[in-house]
Design a protein around this motif. Structure first.
Motif, short mmCIF file in Angstrom:
data_model
loop_
_atom_site.label_atom_id
_atom_site.label_comp_id
_atom_site.label_asym_id
_atom_site.label_seq_id
_atom_site.Cartn_x
_atom_site.Cartn_y
_atom_site.Cartn_z
N HIS A 63 5.84 4.22 -0.11
CA HIS A 63 5.21 2.94 -0.45
C HIS A 63 5.83 1.85 0.41
O HIS A 63 7.03 1.86 0.67
N GLU A 118 -2.64 2.33 -9.53
CA GLU A 118 -1.19 2.21 -9.45
C GLU A 118 -0.74 0.78 -9.17
O GLU A 118 0.45 0.47 -9.27
N ASN A 119 -1.69 -0.10 -8.82
CA ASN A 119 -1.33 -1.49 -8.48
C ASN A 119 -1.49 -2.45 -9.65
O ASN A 119 -1.27 -3.65 -9.49
N ASP A 138 0.84 -1.20 0.00
CA ASP A 138 0.00 0.00 0.00
C ASP A 138 0.88 1.24 0.00
O ASP A 138 2.04 1.21 0.41
N GLY A 139 0.32 2.36 -0.46
CA GLY A 139 1.00 3.65 -0.40
C GLY A 139 0.56 4.43 0.82
O GLY A 139 -0.55 4.25 1.35
N THR A 145 -3.73 -5.77 -2.36
CA THR A 145 -3.60 -4.32 -2.46
C THR A 145 -4.99 -3.69 -2.45
O THR A 145 -6.00 -4.40 -2.51
N ASN A 159 3.83 7.78 -5.75
CA ASN A 159 3.38 6.40 -5.57
C ASN A 159 2.10 6.14 -6.36
O ASN A 159 1.40 5.16 -6.11
N PRO A 188 5.33 0.98 -7.55
CA PRO A 188 5.17 -0.21 -6.71
C PRO A 188 5.62 -1.49 -7.39
O PRO A 188 6.10 -2.42 -6.72
#
Length: 387
Positions: A146, A196-197, A133-134, A191, A165, A171
């Motif tokens: 992150h 972003e993941n 996680d950020g 997540t 992030n 990530p």
């Protein structure tokens, strides 16, 4: 590679028991040594667990140093561990508690407040589930973080400061570096639902595509809400209480006194230049401290013990190692396929300008938050190169 003496001293000052040191030397470094031999080595090196005769004034100075700046939010157990870890000082924990109560009675009372109980968490062993996680609480000042944690014994896997992030490559890069370091990935990666993941989730599914368990392939990654990603979210709460809230208040005070203008790109770039390395060093310190401290037994399903020991020596607690082997060729293929490379956008025109000023004026780089603030004010006074 560290020699035997250096490794023994390192593990001793982390507070590990003799039997655990023997196991770590054998499993992690290929050094075969008997328990009786280790005891003789410790005696030869002058390492004694019963504590050292240290002047109380010197002890007070060290505790005062550990609880200054961002460390002032920590309790006596954390300070006691830092004395061993950072200063190689072994003293009774009750002495640290007494001195800390004298130095900071108000903070001691605040830390005694009770916390809400968490729901139970179930994990089958190390590397069963990684939670990533950020952390955005410092993002308004240009410092997104992150991190990731192993769900079984809550070992921090990475804790990194970056310029952003939100980019999927960030990530994913941290994830691949961790997979390469441990030569494997988890059975399950969890997540939140942020975009972003996406790359990290796809890489995890690729590594697990040939699995034959219920978490194989696309099932090896789970999106969820932040509360459902409880291990890393709970750790962020710990980080907020024990560390980051000090930094938040520090930057808020700079903004409130109009030393810092967070609406100015020049100010934020200068803030990054002055404080980024200090913040990353602080994160590394927090990481090392957490992974070597002892988690107490509780009623909510928390597995007691030291995160590093439980992660690297799961057989000591009868846990099942859940790591899925990943080769360097596989990680390299993912780096190339996803076009993940070292993301270095620090050296923009502002950063180049700050380095030029430092070299031209022969200024020393800052080593603590006080020097960093002075440097920030000096560079701001020099002026924006684009104006």
């Amino acid at each position: 590679m560290a020699d035997e003496k250096e490794l023994i001293e390192q593990y001793f000052h982390r507070g590990y028991e003799n039997k655990i040191i023997v196991d770590l030397l054998r499993c992690q470094h290929g050094i075969q040594i008997r328990l009786s031999t280790l005891k003789r080595r410790l005696q030869d090196y002058g390492l004694n667990r019963r504590g050292l005769n240290i002047d109380e004034n010197r002890l007070r100075q060290l505790i005062q140093s550990e609880t200054s700046g961002p460390g002032q939010l920590r309790g006596y157990r954390a300070v006691w561990h830092s004395l061993r870890l950072c200063h190689n000082i072994h003293v009774p924990r009750k002495d640290v508690a007494r001195i800390l109560q004298e130095l900071d009675p108000e903070g001691t009372l605040q830390r005694r407040s009770r916390r809400l109980q968490r729901r139970r968490y179930i994990s089958f062993g190390p590397n069963f589930c990684w939670h990533a996680d950020g952390y955005d609480k410092l993002k308004p000042y240009g410092f997104p973080i992150h991190g990731a944690i192993d769900g079984y014994r809550r070992k921090i896997l990475w804790l990194e400061l970056s310029r952003s992030n939100n980019k999927p490559e960030v990530p994913a890069k941290f994830f691949l570096e961790c997979v390469r370091e441990h030569s494997g990935c988890p059975m399950l990666l969890r997540t939140d639902c942020g975009t972003e993941n996406g790359i990290m989730a796809a890489i995890q599914a690729y590594f697990r595509q040939h699995g034959n368990d219920e978490f194989a392939g696309s099932n090896s990654h789970k999106y969820g809400t932040s509360p459902s990603n409880q291990r890393i979210e709970a750790w962020w709460s710990y980080y907020r209480r024990g560390r980051s809230s000090w930094w938040i208040d520090f930057f808020k005070e700079m903004a409130a006194t109009e030393v810092l203008d967070i609406a100015s790109e020049f100010h934020l770039e200068c803030l990054w230049f002055c404080f980024a390395s200090l913040l990353q060093n602080d994160l590394d310190k927090v990481n090392n401290h957490w992974n070597t401290h002892r988690i107490r037994r509780s009623k909510i399903g928390t597995v007691p013990g030291v995160p590093d020991i439980s992660f690297f020596l799961p057989q000591r607690s009868g846990a099942v190692e859940c790591k899925v082997a990943v080769t360097n060729e596989q990680t390299a293929a993912m780096e190339n396929h996803a076009q993940i490379q070292v993301i270095d956008d620090e050296m923009n025109i502002f950063q180049e300008y700050f380095h030029y000023v430092m070299d031209n004026e022969a200024l020393p780089y800052s080593s603590d938050h006080v020097e960093a603030r002075d440097l920030f004010e000096y560079l701001i006074a020099v002026g924006d190169p684009l104006q």
